[in-house]
Design a protein around this motif. Sequence first.
Motif, PDB file in Angstrom:
ATOM      1  N   GLY A 669       0.813  -1.214   0.000  1.00  0.00           N
ATOM      2  CA  GLY A 669       0.000   0.000   0.000  1.00  0.00           C
ATOM      3  C   GLY A 669       0.846   1.262   0.000  1.00  0.00           C
ATOM      4  O   GLY A 669       1.691   1.472   0.871  1.00  0.00           O
ATOM      5  N   ALA A 670       0.627   2.126  -0.995  1.00  0.00           N
ATOM      6  CA  ALA A 670       1.362   3.385  -1.085  1.00  0.00           C
ATOM      7  C   ALA A 670       0.707   4.440  -0.196  1.00  0.00           C
ATOM      8  O   ALA A 670      -0.515   4.431   0.015  1.00  0.00           O
ATOM      9  N   PRO A 671       1.496   5.372   0.317  1.00  0.00           N
ATOM     10  CA  PRO A 671       0.914   6.456   1.121  1.00  0.00           C
ATOM     11  C   PRO A 671       0.103   7.421   0.261  1.00  0.00           C
ATOM     12  O   PRO A 671       0.327   7.552  -0.935  1.00  0.00           O
ATOM     13  N   TYR A 672      -0.830   8.092   0.887  1.00  0.00           N
ATOM     14  CA  TYR A 672      -1.551   9.169   0.218  1.00  0.00           C
ATOM     15  C   TYR A 672      -1.908  10.246   1.248  1.00  0.00           C
ATOM     16  O   TYR A 672      -1.929  10.003   2.456  1.00  0.00           O
ATOM     17  N   THR A 673      -2.177  11.420   0.742  1.00  0.00           N
ATOM     18  CA  THR A 673      -2.540  12.563   1.581  1.00  0.00           C
ATOM     19  C   THR A 673      -4.060  12.678   1.637  1.00  0.00           C
ATOM     20  O   THR A 673      -4.708  12.762   0.588  1.00  0.00           O
ATOM     21  N   PRO A 674      -4.667  12.673   2.799  1.00  0.00           N
ATOM     22  CA  PRO A 674      -6.135  12.766   2.877  1.00  0.00           C
ATOM     23  C   PRO A 674      -6.621  14.140   2.430  1.00  0.00           C
ATOM     24  O   PRO A 674      -5.863  15.102   2.373  1.00  0.00           O
ATOM     25  N   PHE A 675      -7.899  14.193   2.111  1.00  0.00           N
ATOM     26  CA  PHE A 675      -8.505  15.457   1.682  1.00  0.00           C
ATOM     27  C   PHE A 675      -8.846  16.335   2.897  1.00  0.00           C
ATOM     28  O   PHE A 675      -9.134  15.841   3.989  1.00  0.00           O
ATOM     29  N   ASP A 676      -8.792  17.634   2.653  1.00  0.00           N
ATOM     30  CA  ASP A 676      -9.225  18.629   3.637  1.00  0.00           C
ATOM     31  C   ASP A 676     -10.690  18.941   3.333  1.00  0.00           C
ATOM     32  O   ASP A 676     -10.992  19.687   2.396  1.00  0.00           O
ATOM     33  N   ARG A 677     -11.589  18.382   4.118  1.00  0.00           N
ATOM     34  CA  ARG A 677     -13.011  18.491   3.790  1.00  0.00           C
ATOM     35  C   ARG A 677     -13.514  19.925   3.921  1.00  0.00           C
ATOM     36  O   ARG A 677     -14.302  20.385   3.095  1.00  0.00           O
ATOM     37  N   ALA A 678     -13.040  20.630   4.930  1.00  0.00           N
ATOM     38  CA  ALA A 678     -13.518  22.001   5.122  1.00  0.00           C
ATOM     39  C   ALA A 678     -13.052  22.901   3.978  1.00  0.00           C
ATOM     40  O   ALA A 678     -13.822  23.712   3.451  1.00  0.00           O
ATOM     41  N   ALA A 679     -11.780  22.774   3.578  1.00  0.00           N
ATOM     42  CA  ALA A 679     -11.279  23.599   2.476  1.00  0.00           C
ATOM     43  C   ALA A 679     -11.969  23.233   1.173  1.00  0.00           C
ATOM     44  O   ALA A 679     -12.267  24.107   0.343  1.00  0.00           O
ATOM     45  N   THR A 680     -12.247  21.941   0.975  1.00  0.00           N
ATOM     46  CA  THR A 680     -12.921  21.504  -0.249  1.00  0.00           C
ATOM     47  C   THR A 680     -14.329  22.070  -0.321  1.00  0.00           C
ATOM     48  O   THR A 680     -14.803  22.480  -1.394  1.00  0.00           O
ATOM     49  N   ALA A 681     -15.032  22.104   0.807  1.00  0.00           N
ATOM     50  CA  ALA A 681     -16.424  22.557   0.827  1.00  0.00           C
ATOM     51  C   ALA A 681     -16.564  24.058   0.651  1.00  0.00           C
ATOM     52  O   ALA A 681     -17.660  24.547   0.322  1.00  0.00           O
ATOM     53  N   THR A 682     -15.503  24.823   0.848  1.00  0.00           N
ATOM     54  CA  THR A 682     -15.580  26.284   0.717  1.00  0.00           C
ATOM     55  C   THR A 682     -16.039  26.658  -0.689  1.00  0.00           C
ATOM     56  O   THR A 682     -15.495  26.181  -1.681  1.00  0.00           O
ATOM     57  N   ILE A 683     -17.050  27.505  -0.757  1.00  0.00           N
ATOM     58  CA  ILE A 683     -17.661  27.838  -2.041  1.00  0.00           C
ATOM     59  C   ILE A 683     -16.638  28.399  -3.016  1.00  0.00           C
ATOM     60  O   ILE A 683     -16.612  28.031  -4.203  1.00  0.00           O
ATOM     61  N   GLN A 684     -15.766  29.289  -2.537  1.00  0.00           N
ATOM     62  CA  GLN A 684     -14.755  29.886  -3.404  1.00  0.00           C
ATOM     63  C   GLN A 684     -13.847  28.817  -4.022  1.00  0.00           C
ATOM     64  O   GLN A 684     -13.487  28.905  -5.198  1.00  0.00           O
ATOM     65  N   ASN A 685     -13.515  27.813  -3.231  1.00  0.00           N
ATOM     66  CA  ASN A 685     -12.640  26.750  -3.739  1.00  0.00           C
ATOM     67  C   ASN A 685     -13.377  25.794  -4.671  1.00  0.00           C
ATOM     68  O   ASN A 685     -12.888  25.437  -5.746  1.00  0.00           O
ATOM     69  N   TRP A 686     -14.569  25.350  -4.246  1.00  0.00           N
ATOM     70  CA  TRP A 686     -15.272  24.349  -5.042  1.00  0.00           C
ATOM     71  C   TRP A 686     -15.666  24.880  -6.418  1.00  0.00           C
ATOM     72  O   TRP A 686     -15.595  24.142  -7.415  1.00  0.00           O
ATOM     73  N   ASP A 687     -16.057  26.125  -6.501  1.00  0.00           N
ATOM     74  CA  ASP A 687     -16.522  26.672  -7.779  1.00  0.00           C
ATOM     75  C   ASP A 687     -15.441  26.668  -8.850  1.00  0.00           C
ATOM     76  O   ASP A 687     -15.750  26.663 -10.048  1.00  0.00           O
ATOM     77  N   VAL A 688     -14.172  26.678  -8.434  1.00  0.00           N
ATOM     78  CA  VAL A 688     -13.102  26.671  -9.444  1.00  0.00           C
ATOM     79  C   VAL A 688     -12.398  25.311  -9.532  1.00  0.00           C
ATOM     80  O   VAL A 688     -11.852  24.965 -10.579  1.00  0.00           O
TER      81      VAL A 688
END
Length: 787
Positions: A669-688
């Motif tokens: 199993g290779a390592p991976y970086t988990p997602f930042d759910r709060a940053a992803t949900a931010t409208i400014q971020n998600w729209d782009v």
Amino acid sequence: MNKSLRLFLVFQLLSFISYGQAILSGSVVDEVNNEPIPGAVVQIEGLETQAFTDFNGEFIFKDLPVSLVNVSVQTIGYVSKTEFEIQLTLAKPARIVFELREATQKLDEVEVSAQMKFTRDAQSPVSVQSIGINEIQRNPGGNQDISKVIQSLPGVASGLAFRNDLIIRGGGPNENRFFLDGIEIPAINHFATQGASGGPVGMINVNFIRDVDFYTSAFPAQRGNTLSSVMELNLKDGRTDKTGGIFQVGASEVGLTLDGPINNKTTYLASVRRSYLQFLFKVIGLPFLPTYNDYQFKVKHNFNRNNQLTILSLGAYDVNRLNLDRNETEDQRYLLNYLPEDIQWNYSIGAKYTHFGSKGRTNIVLSRFMLDNSSEKFENNNRDLNQLLNYNSQEIENKFRLEYERKSSTWEYMFGFGLEQAKYNTTTLDKRLPGGFELNYSADRIFYKGNIFANVIGRFADDRLKVSLGIRTDIMDFNESTLNPLNQLSPRIAVSYNLNENVTFDGNYGIYYQLPPYTSLGYKGIDGDNSDLQYISAEHVVLGSTQFWPWNAKTSIEGFLKRYRNYPFLLRDSISLGTLGGDFGVIGNQLATSTSDGRAFGLELTYQQKLYKGFFGIAAITLVRSEFQDIDNDYVPSSWDNQLIATFTFGKKFGNNYELGIQYQYLGGAPYTPFDRAATATIQNWDVLGRGIPDYNNLNSSRYGGFNRLNVRIDKKWFLKKFNIDLYFDIQNALAYSVQGPAFIDVVRDDQGNPIVNPDIPSQYLTTTLENNNGTILPSLGFIFEF
């Protein structure tokens, strides 16, 4: 009689009439001066008959049975040599050219050992694997794609998404170099990741290949700008008797290859291929439609025995369009929301002139490479709305290299130099970045590079001890650091000692350098530029031992250590570039400093079985750790830290021209970086962005589970008087093993498909998750018609 029964009877009839008489011819020459060696004994393994070379070094066998054979040559004063797996057919005469090295001991009789059946280069006695064309073509799960076949060798990891990324001994996909007949080919994959080397499908037509030498350390001094591997693809020459060809239908493309004589001194090979993936993807409802096309050709002209000219080229045109009609499911809408549309084309063209002198050879190589890459993305995939991505870039390299080799029975010398002009330009508009950051810049750069290299090899103690000393340096007019040749001084030493005739102890030490990608060198954003970047270095230490067996096999064990220095550290994401490259798109185009260090170390165990009584295969187990520094200068696992890689590939030839190949792969199993759910949900971020944002504060803090994959291939071949047929069935991941990856983050949508704002946090959308399963059964049928 129904159609299926008639077809079955036809193929059975072909089986009975496929017996006849095949021809094998060839020549035996001195590898230094290309002069013929008369009186050499040529033997076909398993047959009583043998042939002798005439005064022109030529030999011929007639009236041979259709079969797959090993052919060896011995003669007094030269080291014996074996060519494995030569296919004898009725439709096409087989031809071999043996290049022999002068022996250090002048004996009155021929000396043969198990070690002599495997070609070994004193400059690279460790970390080299050689495979032939039949091993490539029949590799289970390889789909006749050289990059996938290489993933069965020791030290090589693959990704979970059926990409062609080569992850060598814990190094990233951007650390590899590729050569066709000694001419560098920077791009070998369709839809290539700019700034790395991977992609989903290989460009190289394996019907051109004679064999492949794959180096994972101990790189030859004339091969620079690499940190993890060098792949030398040695191509066949075209037919000399008449024009022939291969028509092929594979898992994803259809292709035609032709080869033959242009005149009595010139031969050619040429091919074109086109995919039909776009039709398959449309039928099964995928929201993207990739199409790829490629061509390849080689022309070789022999002015005379002492002068040769090779011209070759490889190119591709790739298009990826969105299938906007397929937006019924959450998974489809998620992909459509962030995937761009792409057009990418590239070509490489080169010429190599070789002159054979009485004591050595001179190679003069000219080549040109060009990549054109463009991508675009609009809000809601509507061209009337906000454009989120408009990316256009070109990379151009014009190269010259001169090499001179001089050899005797006990000493070898090689030296040369290279010159290069490189161009990089881009116009980049990219709003798909978190926090409102926007890339909007243009760059148009021209770079000049140079290199010099030399190597000397000595053979001592009746050829039991071999010592290779090499030196190289590279310069580039990018800044003062890259222009100073002492900063890129690349020493290397390799030693090989024969404990007895079939056991060796080998070692290598070297420091190798590679430029950061052009995407990094040419970056110029509002936050600055990368004018202070330096060459990346990797220090290699390798120790190993090899046992050669009389049944065409060898066993080896190698320990390795790599220390990386001056890797670009990407300031916006606060991660090392050494952990990126295993995805589509572009990497490296952000502000960076040459301050990241890394390390990789491990152990490899390998057993390779060349064709022997119908059996063949390779087993490789690799223990590896790979780490790079994070923002706090602490070593953390890199994205390539699989820890355990095990691949077992074996096959058997059965009667009536059936072949079975089975490959089992285990990928830790290779390592991976988990997602930042709060940053992803931010409208400014998600729209782009429209997709999950990695939480680099927890860089590679999670791991995939181990991945087990079973690949199976069955071939049935017919060898007829005028043509050959190969019908095969290949299935990748036959056990349907699946690995659960990090769940994708998506937004909750209303009935019209619009994201719903979180009533508790008005600056965010409501979010949900989608499953991320890696592992799909990929069955395919293939048809090869050779004439």
